[in-house]
Design an enzyme around this catalytic site. Structure first.
Site, mmCIF file in Angstrom:
data_model
loop_
_atom_site.group_PDB
_atom_site.id
_atom_site.type_symbol
_atom_site.label_atom_id
_atom_site.label_comp_id
_atom_site.label_asym_id
_atom_site.label_seq_id
_atom_site.Cartn_x
_atom_site.Cartn_y
_atom_site.Cartn_z
ATOM 1 N N TYR A 144 21.435 55.629 17.325
ATOM 2 C CA TYR A 144 21.802 55.431 15.771
ATOM 3 C C TYR A 144 21.474 53.917 15.604
ATOM 4 C CZ TYR A 144 23.606 55.610 11.327
ATOM 5 O OH TYR A 144 24.158 55.400 9.998
ATOM 6 N N ASP A 239 21.632 47.166 20.646
ATOM 7 C CA ASP A 239 22.331 47.437 19.498
ATOM 8 C C ASP A 239 23.784 47.669 19.885
ATOM 9 O OD1 ASP A 239 23.689 48.563 17.334
ATOM 10 O OD2 ASP A 239 22.465 50.005 16.736
ATOM 11 N N LYS A 267 31.617 46.917 13.888
ATOM 12 C CA LYS A 267 32.986 47.619 14.468
ATOM 13 C C LYS A 267 34.018 46.829 14.873
ATOM 14 C CE LYS A 267 30.526 52.091 14.268
ATOM 15 N NZ LYS A 267 29.019 52.633 14.578
HETATM 16 C C1 PLP Z 1 27.710 52.442 13.728
HETATM 17 C C2 PLP Z 1 26.703 51.984 14.171
HETATM 18 C C3 PLP Z 1 25.851 51.378 13.455
HETATM 19 C C4 PLP Z 1 25.970 51.241 11.905
HETATM 20 O O1 PLP Z 1 26.865 50.531 11.808
HETATM 21 P P1 PLP Z 1 27.833 50.754 10.132
HETATM 22 O O2 PLP Z 1 28.857 49.659 10.070
HETATM 23 O O3 PLP Z 1 28.263 52.333 9.970
HETATM 24 O O4 PLP Z 1 26.811 50.369 9.385
HETATM 25 C C5 PLP Z 1 24.521 51.016 14.015
HETATM 26 N N1 PLP Z 1 24.536 50.955 15.382
HETATM 27 C C6 PLP Z 1 25.396 51.608 16.062
HETATM 28 C C7 PLP Z 1 24.880 51.641 17.527
HETATM 29 C C8 PLP Z 1 26.300 52.365 15.771
HETATM 30 O O5 PLP Z 1 27.230 52.620 16.395
#
Ligand code: PLP
Length: 429
Positions: A144, A239, A267
């Site tokens: 994701y 990511d 995060k």
């Molecule tokens: C949570 C997440 C996102 C998206 O971040 P948001 O702050 O929810 O937009 C993108 N990549 C990874 C790996 C994530 O865990």
């Protein structure tokens, strides 16, 4: 457990917001039952509006690695608040957080702050394309990267849970440039490069997957991607929105010793406030406006509140012994979960690294999203409810990782394991 206030509030929410929530997975659709409406969080705990207390393993989906509402974070936020919440102008706190990120994350020499992980991933893709002059990108099934159009292909997480292979409203023309491969499959990546010569800007992945449950890279996978991208004039992008400052202080790239060209963060670096970031070498990042031609901007980006929470959180994390403690806590929890499932004759597989863990209710091994789908989601729904009734809050989906924090004590882990023991015994009947 009395949850009548939660139920009333969530019923009212249904008429006010789509599905009653501001983000889909919160609605408990995949585990059944009604969501719990939170009132406050502190340390490892969440309290709902009915006064029930839960030991929390979601941690606001990652940011709460020092525990919720850490007193030092809230104190520094209160101080910052007095000076205003948003400047829309340069502020020294940005330098400070930037320096901390650059010091910690091997691939990052220069960084741009944004407001969410989604934004960071959107921007990094634009940068990949701008820098290479190529349009295509390779992503992995079950990874994701936020909800931007180009990434909503086999995107794991909430998308997987809801069984949406894609989303309506995403034009084919947008995803036509998104190529996908199974995680841990270097051969598939090699083939995609061969089929699309000089057209692929790069490969983006979660270096440890936390949005399809919890999948770790097999030995040689990250190294192989590093070589393949280099050979093909493409960029490697980690990511680390979830894994950054969680898998280790320097992220998964520091832990596994593979340095990508670009990195996205979010995060943890916001310490519970909305922050994202992307960074890489000075050469590549100099493409970003106003240093270079690639446009990307943000009204609230780099605001002093978010920077303050991030700085204080990283200061807490870089103290001696932090990650050893997180690793030990998580290991004890994870091994206890495996054992209690086995005691009840329930098939289970999974893994834990640092302050992340995940399990699947199936035989395993789970090396990619296809294999992850073997997990018994119906049984997981029952487990989730049984744990909730025993005061433990797990992510409401079989395809999400679990998060521990510095605030989870030995007693919390023991209480959690007792709840697992009882819950597994109850649901196997
Ligand atoms: C949570 C997440 C996102 C998206 O971040 P948001 O702050 O929810 O937009 C993108 N990549 C990874 C790996 C994530 O865990």
């Amino acid at each position: 457990m009395n949850t009548s206030l939660s139920q009333n509030i969530f019923s009212a929410a249904q008429a006010l917001m789509p599905g009653g929530v501001s983000s889909p997975v919160r609605a408990f659709k995949s585990v059944g039952g009604q969501p719990i409406v939170f009132d406050r969080v502190k340390g490892p705990y969440a309290w709902d509006v009915d006064g029930n207390r839960f030991i929390d393993y979601v941690g606001s989906w990652g940011p709460a690695i020092c525990g919720h509402a850490h007193p030092e974070v809230t104190a520094s936020l209160q101080e910052a608040l007095e000076k205003g919440t948003s400047f829309g102008a340069p502020c020294q706190l940005e330098n400070k957080l930037a320096e901390m990120v650059i010091d910690a994350v091997p691939s990052v020499e220069m960084v741009r702050f944004v407001n969410s992980g989604t934004e960071a991933c959107m921007a990094v893709l634009r940068l990949m394309r701008a820098y290479t002059g190529r349009d295509k990108v390779i992503k992995f099934e079950g990874c994701y990267h936020g909800h931007a159009d180009m990434f909503l292909v086999k995107a794991g997480s909430g998308v997987a849970t809801l069984g949406l292979p894609d989303s309506p409203g995403v034009p084919r023309s947008t995803t036509a440039n998104t190529l996908t491969a199974p995680y841990n499959d270097l051969e598939a990546v090699k083939e995609l490069f061969a089929e699309n010569p000089d057209a692929i800007s790069g490969v983006i992945l979660e270096p440890v997957v936390g949005n399809a449950g919890f999948i770790t890279p097999e030995p040689g996978f990250l190294e192989g991607l590093r070589e393949l991208t280099k050979e093909n004039g493409a960029l490697l992008v980690f990511d680390e929105v979830m894994t950054g400052f969680r898998i280790s202080y320097g992220g998964a790239q520091a832990r596994f010793g593979v340095t990508p060209d670009l990195t996205t963060l979010g995060k943890v670096i916001g310490g519970g406030l909305p922050v994202g970031a992307y960074g890489g070498s000075t050469e590549i990042m100099s493409m970003v406006a106003p240093a270079g031609p690639m446009y990307q901007a943000g009204t609230l980006s780099g605001n002093p509140l978010a920077m303050t929470a991030g700085i204080k959180t990283l200061e807490l994390l870089r103290q001696d012994g932090t990650y050893e403690k997180l690793e030990a806590t998580t290991k004890k929890l994870f091994e206890g979960i495996l054992q209690s499932a086995k005691d009840s004759g329930i098939p289970i597989t999974g893994s834990s690294i640092s302050a992340m863990f995940g399990f699947y209710l199936c035989e395993g091994p789970v090396r990619n999203f296809e294999e992850a789908k073997a997990t018994n989601t119906e049984l997981f729904g029952k487990l989730h409810r049984a744990m909730l009734e025993r005061g433990v809050y797990l992510a409401p989906s079989a395809f999400e990782a679990g998060f521990t924090s510095l605030a989870h004590s030995e007693d919390d882990i023991n209480a959690t394991l007792k709840a697992f023991q009882e819950s597994f015994a109850e649901i196997q009947k």
